[in-house]
Design a protein around this motif. Structure first.
Motif, PDB file in Angstrom:
ATOM      1  N   PHE A   1       0.812  -1.223   0.000  1.00 28.90           N
ATOM      2  CA  PHE A   1       0.000   0.000   0.000  1.00 28.90           C
ATOM      3  C   PHE A   1       0.847   1.275   0.000  1.00 28.90           C
ATOM      4  N   PHE A   2       2.101   1.161   0.415  1.00 31.40           N
ATOM      5  CA  PHE A   2       2.885   2.350   0.755  1.00 31.40           C
ATOM      6  C   PHE A   2       4.294   2.180   0.215  1.00 31.40           C
ATOM      7  N   GLY A   3       4.815   3.255  -0.412  1.00 30.68           N
ATOM      8  CA  GLY A   3       6.173   3.181  -0.924  1.00 30.68           C
ATOM      9  C   GLY A   3       6.866   4.534  -0.843  1.00 30.68           C
ATOM     10  N   GLU A   4       7.866   4.708  -1.682  1.00 33.57           N
ATOM     11  CA  GLU A   4       8.739   5.871  -1.565  1.00 33.57           C
ATOM     12  C   GLU A   4       8.005   7.196  -1.744  1.00 33.57           C
ATOM     13  N   LEU A   5       7.101   7.281  -2.722  1.00 27.73           N
ATOM     14  CA  LEU A   5       6.450   8.574  -2.972  1.00 27.73           C
ATOM     15  C   LEU A   5       5.584   8.991  -1.790  1.00 27.73           C
ATOM     16  N   LEU A   6       4.779   8.077  -1.291  1.00 26.20           N
ATOM     17  CA  LEU A   6       3.960   8.422  -0.130  1.00 26.20           C
ATOM     18  C   LEU A   6       4.834   8.743   1.085  1.00 26.20           C
TER      19      LEU A   6
END
Lengths: 228, 228, 228, 228, 228, 228
Positions: free
Chosen positions: C95-100
């Motif tokens: 659900f979550f990676g570098e941009l977020l």
């Protein structure tokens, strides 16, 4: 139904240059570029930190508790290959260790992806020879029953054909079919093209809500704000 | 049926020198030398990287959520021991942390192997005091119900008697019965004797197929090669 | 029954100073100070080594395979917050990676705790932006279905309200209710006060049996010593 | 360390009459009578409803995916025995089916307890021949590698010696050591003696709080009542 | 890499008569006849007792939490088909219930095999419409994202092509490739031919050791007998 | 943070008539009527076939391996209640058996929902007293540590308040908040109103594609048909 007792030789591989460019994008981007398919199950983890690899698949079908076919596969390795090993039933035994890694590396393999166990992980980190596996286990295996090499295999829930491109890093392992490698590369490149700009905006405090113009669709979907 | 509420004292241990030599071989080699038996389940993992330990077992039987007997066990530790803790029912609570590690280390223990949870893992790495556990959990335990010390225990699926030799590293944990330690050491030594030669051959590109003379038995088993 | 499609704004948070002091004690001590409650399930693990964080909770309720509400949550972040994300059904997607993470960090968030998957973990370690998750997975998510922000959520088995204090480190993640933060801090401080003295005694070889005066209650419970 | 390749013959069994009386009490009562020890892990389930069995253990140590030793064990069965099979590594393969059940039944075996898989479950229910297993799986096994018969085994986390009493029903499987069978029977009988009276009181609406005189200890422990 | 958003129509099926004859042999025999391949993972269980079915596969690829493509698949069902549904990521939601079962049955489907959840299981048993699933869950799904119909799918670890033969009963689910159905049928028939004789011998107390002439190979492998 | 050592008495319950009407709809329909929230994890299964129950929740918070508070809860039961028991850490022990079931039934309880283990399941089926649990285990528990009664609990991932409506059947267990019971009942009734008509159409061979008018949105989403 797996074909048992067969070694396919000299099968076509995806182009090395394409595999290398896909590898540079990393597993998450390639998986997105494939329309969110091709990913192996997330229980596949690197056995040492920092592992990252890519290449063309040599596939192996193993019997539980038996690593005979890994020796057979070694002969089929060409420089730039990644060996992808499936097992006919779930098994966490340590099919692979330092000696096989030494052999695979000498033949030009870049990594092993195995839906089973792996051992000698300290030595693997020292070589280094990266491995993604479902388990780490010292439990050894025998060499008694045939499997196959370079047949299509189901590895960690994903279908892998020999010659496909494998991209593996800390986020997981993805398989790109040989014939889809070119267009996946283009899609990955498009996806990355404007990432730097997005990252800069977000780092400056711009909200994704605004950057991606989400406020209207959120309102249309019925999102309500209430002050606490 | 476990004997509950008993502490056996002054039990014989495997010879320290033998334990140390077994430890030097590492878990995978020792496990092979035992005919592929004695291994604890692969869910037992070191709580910090690089952990490696060996010694003679002091066994502890714990009740779920209760670490009272670890305090009782501390008194029975002699320099060179590894504490091996089983629990009467599966439990991931943090039975062991920095204070107990400080105490165990002061008594001469080299490591803990616990089929339960462990906490304060950052502090354990700093001491260092190596632990192999089935979980990491901050959840604390009480001191209310008796277990036992130095009774035979089933830990992570393996039977461990007090005084057995424990060898633990990144590949897992293996238990060598006290009376089998000597002959296991000999078997391990034999096994390692020609490893260096094999490694050199494989590194030079010799195939295991040839080095182990597998081509004939593979053909006899029916392996077929097909050119793609 | 979760309230779906709602964002609560400007909710009260626990005092920042109290949150920071709780954070300094670490997860295990705070969990003890709460009477051994408030801990998230031990499958919640940091995605890179050395991660440690604390702050006040902004809660997010996600739908499986959908990270839309994380973008909505970004706007509600204030410096010192930790985002706590629950999912309405078990899901290991990334659900979550570098941009977020870039966005959350720019808004002042200190960490994410997510009962789902996370990706770009190498980049998260480089930022750094600490995340505790149940899985690491490259599998991406869509932005199609509403969840909620700042409703009470059940995350990894623990009930978390917006504004609660979150303390996360290598031992796990604990949630302290906003209104209990003050008295939990006092209890944690009392608990730590004599730890240094205890540690010194144990390091000097004093047994917990004696330091904690356990011999009498053990005998009362029926513990017997037998010489082997 | 398991002894491999050995069959012990003519070992002593617990008295048949004692085994039968223990069996009549059922798994839960016997487990309580043993001080809450001896229970196999709860993943061991009957393969058809209504299964209930007891007897003296013939133990078998199997290799994963290999049922050779079940044939060897058949010869060692005497009327009134229950075969207890452990596997040297976790495996859900179907080691046992209708033909072996026919053979075991003909030899006088009353049931099989296997820490592996089982198949032909419809036929097993029709014979009937009760089996408790960790899985149901059609996957077949080979007959290639030695294990042992009548060595002590760890089955589903419990240590079982040949000749021990096994009691299995819908609640699970418990193992009573041969030498403890007599005193366990006495404890079970004492436990059951006043169950009928307790059941009658509770059925009449008397509270356990009063029948067991719990109100005082609960108050002493600090229980508070608050009207809502 | 799955092909998404495609429905293949009018694909060839295995011969109905062959499928029916395979079905009569049952899952375990067919799996053996295929050289012990083709079996779905043993977590696939019938949702009501006594379920047994076989037929030709209509495959469906579902997105997690979304059953839209099951409605699309209904139109492709022909009498004698078994619908086999895979999901692009693990999901236990209840994709299928009474209404869809009514529709599938009306179209001539004989069963559903789904690597996800199922609900209304009481109603399914009453229809009856047999289902093999990985979970039972009341949690409903949406109809929002495309998958595919009649593409090759990986279902519970096995590769299934449209038109393959599916045989499912209490022992599990096996997939026979369309083009291998004929020779698998022959192998199954050979296998069963002398089962009755074997069963009779074993029922009469003949040992498998003698019937299968195992005593010599066991001795050759080193099996030793020791009187206790 | 759970409140420990407290019993709330005389809390309001949802209206009995509303609870009964919700129960008649069954778990799947009620879960849909709540917007697909409120469902307990699907590992909660009935311990005997055919179990079905509903009522108003009396909540219990248990400590692992300790069933003391179930006795305390018995006094708070009123006719029409369903006892919902959570445990402060995962535990499969058999907290509940025939004697407690006799007591609960005598007090008017209709069922138990427990995020732990249960035993005496044959006797429970005979009473009958329906139980939904995460495990069946003969392993007994002690009566030593306080929990609470009628505090909000997280049971199998769902938040349950005392007085909420519980609906449980073969599909699982759902919790309807007391204050939402009325409007959930209306939504459930609306949902069921036209089910009979839909079922009749589908049984007659009408496709869901047509009945739900899905062809247009499927085409808009890009679905393509290809003849094989």
């Amino acid at each position: 139904m797996y074909e048992i007792g067969v070694v396919y030789r000299n099968l076509p591989r995806a182009e090395a240059a394409v595999a290398d460019q896909l590898g540079a994008f990393g597993c998450a981007t390639v998986h997105e570029a494939m329309g969110r398919t091709g990913l192996l199950a997330p229980y596949m983890r690197p056995v040492f930190p920092g592992a990252r690899a890519w290449g063309t698949a040599v596939t192996v079908l193993l019997q539980p508790g038996d690593n005979w076919m890994l020796h057979v596969a070694a002969e089929q390795i060409r420089p730039g290959d990644v060996v992808v090993a499936a097992v006919t039933a779930p098994c966490t035994d340590g099919f692979f260790g330092e000696l096989l890694a030494t052999s695979f590396k000498a033949r030009g393999a870049r990594a092993l992806v195995i839906d089973g166990g792996c051992r000698d992980v300290t030595a693997l980190g020292a070589l280094p020879f990266p491995v993604w596996s479902r388990a780490i286990s010292a439990r050894g295996t025998v060499k008694a029953t045939l499997g196959s090499v370079n047949v299509p295999v189901v590895c960690a829930g994903a279908l892998v054909h020999p010659g496909d491109v494998i991209v593996a890093d800390a986020d997981g392992v993805v398989c790109v079919p040989r014939l889809a490698a070119g267009r996946t590369l283009e899609a990955a490149a498009r996806r990355e093209a404007n990432e730097a700009d997005k990252r800069a905006q977000l780092a400056a405090g711009v909200l994704g809500l605004d950057m991606y113009k989400m406020r209207e669709p959120l309102a249309a979907a019925g999102l309500r704000y209430i002050d606490g």
